[in-house]
Design an enzyme around this catalytic site. Structure first.
Site, mmCIF file in Angstrom:
data_model
loop_
_atom_site.group_PDB
_atom_site.id
_atom_site.type_symbol
_atom_site.label_atom_id
_atom_site.label_comp_id
_atom_site.label_asym_id
_atom_site.label_seq_id
_atom_site.Cartn_x
_atom_site.Cartn_y
_atom_site.Cartn_z
ATOM 1 N N ASP A 70 0.988 -1.241 -0.050
ATOM 2 C CA ASP A 70 -0.034 0.012 -0.161
ATOM 3 C C ASP A 70 1.018 1.329 -0.021
ATOM 4 O O ASP A 70 2.282 0.991 0.122
ATOM 5 C CB ASP A 70 -0.940 -0.075 1.311
ATOM 6 C CG ASP A 70 -0.330 0.049 2.662
ATOM 7 O OD1 ASP A 70 0.888 -0.038 2.408
ATOM 8 O OD2 ASP A 70 -0.743 -0.191 3.650
ATOM 9 N N ASN A 139 -7.028 -0.663 14.224
ATOM 10 C CA ASN A 139 -8.461 -0.794 13.918
ATOM 11 C C ASN A 139 -8.968 -2.185 13.277
ATOM 12 O O ASN A 139 -9.904 -2.029 12.736
ATOM 13 C CB ASN A 139 -9.002 0.570 13.258
ATOM 14 C CG ASN A 139 -8.361 0.512 11.674
ATOM 15 O OD1 ASN A 139 -7.193 -0.243 11.640
ATOM 16 N ND2 ASN A 139 -8.283 1.510 11.091
ATOM 17 N N HIS A 141 -7.283 -3.021 10.598
ATOM 18 C CA HIS A 141 -6.966 -2.871 9.067
ATOM 19 C C HIS A 141 -5.860 -3.724 8.720
ATOM 20 O O HIS A 141 -4.936 -4.108 9.379
ATOM 21 C CB HIS A 141 -6.663 -1.503 8.458
ATOM 22 C CG HIS A 141 -5.629 -0.666 8.887
ATOM 23 N ND1 HIS A 141 -5.263 0.690 8.556
ATOM 24 C CD2 HIS A 141 -4.465 -1.288 9.273
ATOM 25 C CE1 HIS A 141 -4.073 0.914 8.974
ATOM 26 N NE2 HIS A 141 -3.476 -0.111 9.461
ATOM 27 N N GLU A 146 -9.880 -0.800 5.304
ATOM 28 C CA GLU A 146 -10.165 -0.106 6.775
ATOM 29 C C GLU A 146 -11.423 -0.827 6.874
ATOM 30 O O GLU A 146 -12.166 -1.383 6.247
ATOM 31 C CB GLU A 146 -10.419 1.390 6.588
ATOM 32 C CG GLU A 146 -9.241 2.421 6.156
ATOM 33 C CD GLU A 146 -8.046 2.319 7.118
ATOM 34 O OE1 GLU A 146 -7.553 1.423 7.547
ATOM 35 O OE2 GLU A 146 -7.994 3.536 7.593
HETATM 36 P P1 PGA Z 1 2.686 -1.042 12.457
HETATM 37 O O1 PGA Z 1 1.595 -1.038 11.574
HETATM 38 O O2 PGA Z 1 3.504 -2.264 11.915
HETATM 39 O O3 PGA Z 1 3.535 0.191 12.316
HETATM 40 O O4 PGA Z 1 1.998 -1.280 13.657
HETATM 41 C C1 PGA Z 1 0.571 -1.665 11.213
HETATM 42 C C2 PGA Z 1 -0.507 -1.335 10.298
HETATM 43 O O5 PGA Z 1 -0.935 -0.278 10.362
HETATM 44 O O6 PGA Z 1 -0.916 -2.179 9.469
#
Ligand code: PGA
Length: 248
Positions: A70, A139, A141, A146
């Site tokens: 992404d 959350n 995701h 989302e």
């Molecule tokens: P992080 O992000 O590895 O920085 O905790 C995870 C995400 O938001 O997919």
């Protein structure tokens, strides 16, 4: 019956070693593999360890196709919080990937839908993703899929959830306006031949509990992992801390 598997590791280091070993072993068995990785704090050590192991073992990486999960819309690739920047510094430069084997969304494009269709077309042409390694947001995701997203989406542009825009500030040196993301969809995840969802630290305990033990629902996108027949949730002991005893 659930088909996803759960693996619990002592700490972040051993979790990351295991994930990096998965990449190495895939490439040994399939030098022309299609690899999709997430950026973020969680996969950082996996990427570093993969780069170290690939060099130590003198792996031939020239046939790999690399896909970025992404990108933040409107954030330039040279911004240190971008996914481009992360992959450039953790993987492409250390391992001297050639530009032709690297496929990341151009989040500055004036035609983001075309970026999505290009990415989908590439994945179909290459015969699908062999290994996808993703993190999980606070959350639930995966990428920028989302809460509320359709499980049937391929690549798409997403309006970001408030949790994502506030938690996402941690990647940037200065406060950043984050509104949209461009992301592979959960249909790609369902179709990937193998998926690892990695999570470490106590702050991820609640989302890992929901991922593994909650209902499978678009309102908690990571729950889709339960339906993947070659899906692994890999958590360190802290992130696994709220799982019921039968799962530990
Ligand atoms: P992080 O992000 O590895 O920085 O905790 C995870 C995400 O938001 O997919």
């Amino acid at each position: 019956m659930l088909s996803m598997q759960l693996k619990i590791y002592k700490d972040y280091q051993s979790l990351s070693e295991a994930a990096a070993n998965e990449i190495v072993s895939l490439i040994k068995h399939k030098p022309a593999a299609v690899l999709c990785l997430a950026s973020g704090d969680t996969p950082r050590l996996t990427c570093k360890l993969f780069a170290t192991k690939a060099k130590q073992e003198n792996l031939d990486l020239s046939q790999i196709t690399f896909i970025g999960l992404d990108e933040w819309v409107n954030i330039p690739p040279d911004n240190e919080g971008s996914c481009h920047y992360f992959f450039q510094h953790e993987i492409f430069e250390p391992l001297q990937f050639s530009p032709g084997q690297v496929h990341l969304f151009d989040a500055l494009s004036t035609d983001l839908n075309n970026e999505c269709r290009k990415m989908d077309g590439l994945i179909f042409d290459k015969g699908g993703i062999d290994l996808m390694i993703v993190g999980i947001g606070m959350n639930g995701h995966i990428g920028f899929n989302e809460p509320g997203v359709s499980f049937d989406n391929y690549s798409h542009v997403a309006e970001l959830d408030n949790t994502t825009t506030s938690v996402g500030q941690k990647y940037f040196k200065a406060a950043m306006t984050l509104q949209q993301g461009i992301t592979l969809g959960l249909k790609h995840l369902q179709e990937a031949k193998k998926v690892l969802l990695i999570a470490n630290a106590a702050k991820k305990a609640e989302v890992i509990q929901k991922t593994v033990e909650g209902d499978v629902t678009p309102s908690f996108p990571a729950s889709i992992m339960q339906q993947h027949n070659n899906g692994y949730v890999m958590a360190d002991e802290e992130a696994a801390g709220l799982l019921t005893a039968k799962n530990k």
